[in-house]
Design a protein around this motif. Structure first.
Motif, PDB file in Angstrom:
ATOM      1  N   MET A  88      44.836 114.445  34.455  1.00 22.45           N
ATOM      2  CA  MET A  88      43.910 115.458  33.942  1.00 22.45           C
ATOM      3  C   MET A  88      44.158 116.784  34.636  1.00 22.45           C
ATOM      4  N   VAL A  89      44.024 117.872  33.884  1.00 22.24           N
ATOM      5  CA  VAL A  89      44.134 119.195  34.493  1.00 22.24           C
ATOM      6  C   VAL A  89      42.874 119.997  34.160  1.00 22.24           C
ATOM      7  N   VAL A  90      42.425 120.767  35.138  1.00 23.55           N
ATOM      8  CA  VAL A  90      41.200 121.564  34.975  1.00 23.55           C
ATOM      9  C   VAL A  90      41.534 123.045  35.116  1.00 23.55           C
ATOM     10  N   ILE A  91      41.028 123.826  34.176  1.00 23.87           N
ATOM     11  CA  ILE A  91      41.179 125.285  34.219  1.00 23.87           C
ATOM     12  C   ILE A  91      39.781 125.895  34.278  1.00 23.87           C
ATOM     13  N   GLU A  92      39.596 126.894  35.109  1.00 19.33           N
ATOM     14  CA  GLU A  92      38.323 127.642  35.160  1.00 19.33           C
ATOM     15  C   GLU A  92      38.486 128.973  34.449  1.00 19.33           C
ATOM     16  N   GLN A  93      37.552 129.277  33.577  1.00 25.68           N
ATOM     17  CA  GLN A  93      37.563 130.598  32.930  1.00 25.68           C
ATOM     18  C   GLN A  93      36.121 131.069  32.803  1.00 25.68           C
ATOM     19  N   ASP A  99      43.787 107.495  39.459  1.00 27.09           N
ATOM     20  CA  ASP A  99      44.403 108.605  38.723  1.00 27.09           C
ATOM     21  C   ASP A  99      44.376 109.864  39.578  1.00 27.09           C
ATOM     22  N   GLU A 100      45.163 110.839  39.155  1.00 28.16           N
ATOM     23  CA  GLU A 100      45.197 112.109  39.878  1.00 28.16           C
ATOM     24  C   GLU A 100      44.807 113.255  38.942  1.00 28.16           C
ATOM     25  N   LEU A 101      43.996 114.122  39.514  1.00 22.94           N
ATOM     26  CA  LEU A 101      43.495 115.291  38.791  1.00 22.94           C
ATOM     27  C   LEU A 101      44.168 116.536  39.392  1.00 22.94           C
ATOM     28  N   ILE A 102      44.565 117.461  38.536  1.00 18.75           N
ATOM     29  CA  ILE A 102      45.254 118.663  38.998  1.00 18.75           C
ATOM     30  C   ILE A 102      44.371 119.872  38.706  1.00 18.75           C
ATOM     31  N   ALA A 103      44.122 120.679  39.739  1.00 17.77           N
ATOM     32  CA  ALA A 103      43.283 121.872  39.560  1.00 17.77           C
ATOM     33  C   ALA A 103      43.670 122.905  40.598  1.00 17.77           C
ATOM     34  N   HIS A 104      43.233 124.123  40.399  1.00 18.83           N
ATOM     35  CA  HIS A 104      43.527 125.166  41.379  1.00 18.83           C
ATOM     36  C   HIS A 104      42.842 124.857  42.702  1.00 18.83           C
ATOM     37  N   GLU A 105      43.497 125.220  43.807  1.00 22.38           N
ATOM     38  CA  GLU A 105      42.937 124.896  45.131  1.00 22.38           C
ATOM     39  C   GLU A 105      41.568 125.537  45.367  1.00 22.38           C
ATOM     40  N   THR A 106      41.267 126.628  44.658  1.00 21.79           N
ATOM     41  CA  THR A 106      39.963 127.282  44.850  1.00 21.79           C
ATOM     42  C   THR A 106      38.901 126.790  43.862  1.00 21.79           C
ATOM     43  N   SER A 107      39.242 125.827  43.020  1.00 22.59           N
ATOM     44  CA  SER A 107      38.324 125.481  41.926  1.00 22.59           C
ATOM     45  C   SER A 107      36.997 124.904  42.435  1.00 22.59           C
ATOM     46  N   HIS A 108      35.965 125.129  41.649  1.00 24.43           N
ATOM     47  CA  HIS A 108      34.637 124.602  41.960  1.00 24.43           C
ATOM     48  C   HIS A 108      34.701 123.089  42.097  1.00 24.43           C
ATOM     49  N   LEU A 109      35.415 122.471  41.168  1.00 21.70           N
ATOM     50  CA  LEU A 109      35.484 121.009  41.130  1.00 21.70           C
ATOM     51  C   LEU A 109      36.022 120.413  42.436  1.00 21.70           C
ATOM     52  N   LEU A 110      36.982 121.094  43.051  1.00 25.28           N
ATOM     53  CA  LEU A 110      37.568 120.554  44.288  1.00 25.28           C
ATOM     54  C   LEU A 110      36.791 120.969  45.540  1.00 25.28           C
ATOM     55  N   ASN A 111      36.006 122.043  45.454  1.00 26.70           N
ATOM     56  CA  ASN A 111      35.418 122.611  46.678  1.00 26.70           C
ATOM     57  C   ASN A 111      33.910 122.505  46.804  1.00 26.70           C
ATOM     58  N   PHE A 112      33.213 122.467  45.677  1.00 24.81           N
ATOM     59  CA  PHE A 112      31.757 122.614  45.759  1.00 24.81           C
ATOM     60  C   PHE A 112      30.986 121.491  45.068  1.00 24.81           C
ATOM     61  N   GLU A 113      31.640 120.336  44.929  1.00 24.67           N
ATOM     62  CA  GLU A 113      30.942 119.254  44.235  1.00 24.67           C
ATOM     63  C   GLU A 113      30.854 118.013  45.124  1.00 24.67           C
ATOM     64  N   GLY A 114      30.814 118.282  46.434  1.00 29.69           N
ATOM     65  CA  GLY A 114      30.550 117.197  47.384  1.00 29.69           C
ATOM     66  C   GLY A 114      31.601 116.094  47.386  1.00 29.69           C
ATOM     67  N   LEU A 118      38.103 122.283  30.432  1.00 29.71           N
ATOM     68  CA  LEU A 118      37.816 123.696  30.713  1.00 29.71           C
ATOM     69  C   LEU A 118      36.491 123.784  31.459  1.00 29.71           C
ATOM     70  N   ASP A 119      36.550 124.272  32.695  1.00 29.71           N
ATOM     71  CA  ASP A 119      35.331 124.588  33.429  1.00 29.71           C
ATOM     72  C   ASP A 119      34.941 125.996  33.015  1.00 29.71           C
ATOM     73  N   GLY A 120      34.067 126.037  32.012  1.00 28.65           N
ATOM     74  CA  GLY A 120      33.646 127.330  31.461  1.00 28.65           C
ATOM     75  C   GLY A 120      32.267 127.715  31.949  1.00 28.65           C
ATOM     76  N   ALA A 121      32.002 127.506  33.240  1.00 30.04           N
ATOM     77  CA  ALA A 121      30.704 127.911  33.800  1.00 30.04           C
ATOM     78  C   ALA A 121      30.392 129.341  33.340  1.00 30.04           C
ATOM     79  N   ARG A 122      31.400 130.195  33.369  1.00 29.18           N
ATOM     80  CA  ARG A 122      31.228 131.587  32.923  1.00 29.18           C
ATOM     81  C   ARG A 122      32.123 131.906  31.722  1.00 29.18           C
ATOM     82  N   LEU A 123      32.263 130.948  30.819  1.00 31.43           N
ATOM     83  CA  LEU A 123      33.124 131.177  29.653  1.00 31.43           C
ATOM     84  C   LEU A 123      32.655 132.367  28.818  1.00 31.43           C
ATOM     85  N   MET A 124      31.320 132.526  28.723  1.00 28.82           N
ATOM     86  CA  MET A 124      30.806 133.619  27.879  1.00 28.82           C
ATOM     87  C   MET A 124      31.148 134.996  28.471  1.00 28.82           C
TER      88      MET A 124
END
Ligand SMILES: *Cc1c(COP(=O)(O)O)cnc(C)c1O
Length: 347
Positions: A137-142, A80-95, A173-179
């Motif tokens: 799947m699509v991922v949004i960071e907020q 499958d293919e996942l779609i996310a922003h090129e700067t997202s944590h999921l694509l850059n910082f999760e090894g 939703l990657d809501g690491a900082r949702l609050m």
């Protein structure tokens, strides 16, 4: 000259330490075997956060990274293919975990400050054809992390959600900082959370807990998530100790995020008034400054500030970042501004 101890740490909001009162709550926590659903404090946290986020159920995890990766595993199958922003944590910082753990391809999108337009998503979604991977799947960071703590415009977020739904994509939703977003926009966690199939919220950023993340979703999804939690070694025992810190954070450390945002505004204003420093207006709790006009590199500025017990991060040749959080008060911010006023070019 020996570097003095760091007194004001603006490197990240992950640098918060549990307060005495939070430690007391941790000390007093009622606990049991988490993976047998026998820990009353974990159960309290999962019920409360599921409700808060407009979801049926939730699972307690040791880290946000695990929450993101379990979401990928629970929504996708290999290929499958996942779609996310090129700067997202999921694509850059999760090894590389989407590839390594889930066998999932990723399609990075571009757009300002970690956001993207519904049309960019529509263009990225592949036609159904046996030659192509399945867009799943699509991922949004907020708020966005590398995007600079930026906020998605709510209408734009809803338009992206609509585009995803029209194409039967799963939404995370990657809501690491949702609050931080909640406090900043006045929208509720549920306003955001109920738009998505899964939502992750981190307790170790501005909320100040030592450990813990929540992944919320439907009953069915969370049941699936538990298989992967077990498989990844994320099933725990007396985790109520840590859940107690997270509950304390929900009670005491959400509304006060507004202080961090005010401190960030003040820091930006103070740094911006120094000739040679150019500051971007902060969205939430992250301040970015270009120090090139001082005739110094970002690393030299960070070095000089470290001599004054202040830590910032270097994010470009002449660019620094400072993140405000609950361990830095307004007095600390004034000290940073004063120290920045004394920065000197070496030549
Ligand atoms: C920090 C962060 C994560 C990962 O959380 P950890 O608890 O550090 O594993 C995921 N996404 C974003 C946007 C983050 O800022």
């Amino acid at each position: 000259m020996a570097t003095p101890a760091i007194e004001i740490d603006l490197y990240s909001d992950t640098k918060t330490r549990p307060s005495r009162a939070m430690r007391q709550a941790i000390f007093e926590a009622e606990v049991g075997d988490e993976q047998a659903f026998e820990d009353p404090t974990v159960t309290m946290l999962t019920r409360r956060t599921a409700d808060l986020l407009g979801q049926e159920d939730a699972v307690f995890l040791p880290s946000g990274t695990m929450a993101n990766e379990i979401a990928v595993l629970a929504h996708c199958v290999p290929g499958d293919e996942l779609i996310a922003h090129e700067t997202s944590h999921l694509l850059n910082f999760e090894g590389g975990a989407p590839a390594a753990l889930a066998g999932v391809m990723v399609k990075p999108l571009t757009g300002p400050v970690g956001t993207f337009e519904p049309d960019a998503l529509r263009k990225a979604i592949r036609a159904k054809n046996k030659l192509f991977p399945t867009s799943k799947m699509v991922v949004i960071e907020q708020t966005t992390n590398i995007g600079g703590g930026a906020l998605w415009d709510f209408e734009q977020m809803k338009a992206v959600v609509t585009a995803a739904r029209e194409n039967s994509l799963k939404l995370h939703l990657d809501g690491a900082r949702l609050m931080n977003a909640v406090v900043s926009t006045g929208l509720s966690p549920r306003d955001y959370g109920s738009l998505f199939d899964t939502v992750f919220v981190d307790f170790t950023k501005g909320l100040g807990a030592p450990l813990g993340a929540i992944l919320a979703g439907s009953t069915e999804l969370i049941r699936r998530a538990w298989y992967f939690k077990q498989r990844l070694g994320g099933a725990m025992r007396q985790a109520g100790m840590m859940a107690a810190g997270c509950l304390y954070a929900l009670d005491h450390n959400v509304n006060r995020l507004a202080d961090d945002h005010r401190n960030a505004q003040r820091l930006a204003e103070g740094l911006g008034a120094i000739s040679g420093i150019t500051v971007e207006k902060p969205w939430t709790n992250m301040v970015f400054a270009d120090v090139g006009g001082l005739g110094l590199t970002g690393a030299e500025v960070a070095g000089q500030l470290a001599q004054r017990g202040i830590r910032v991060s270097v994010v470009g040749p002449t660019r620094i970042r400072a993140v405000t959080h609950l361990d830095v008060d307004s007095e600390g911010i004034e000290k940073v501004i004063a120290a920045a006023g004394g920065l000197k070019a070496s030549k």
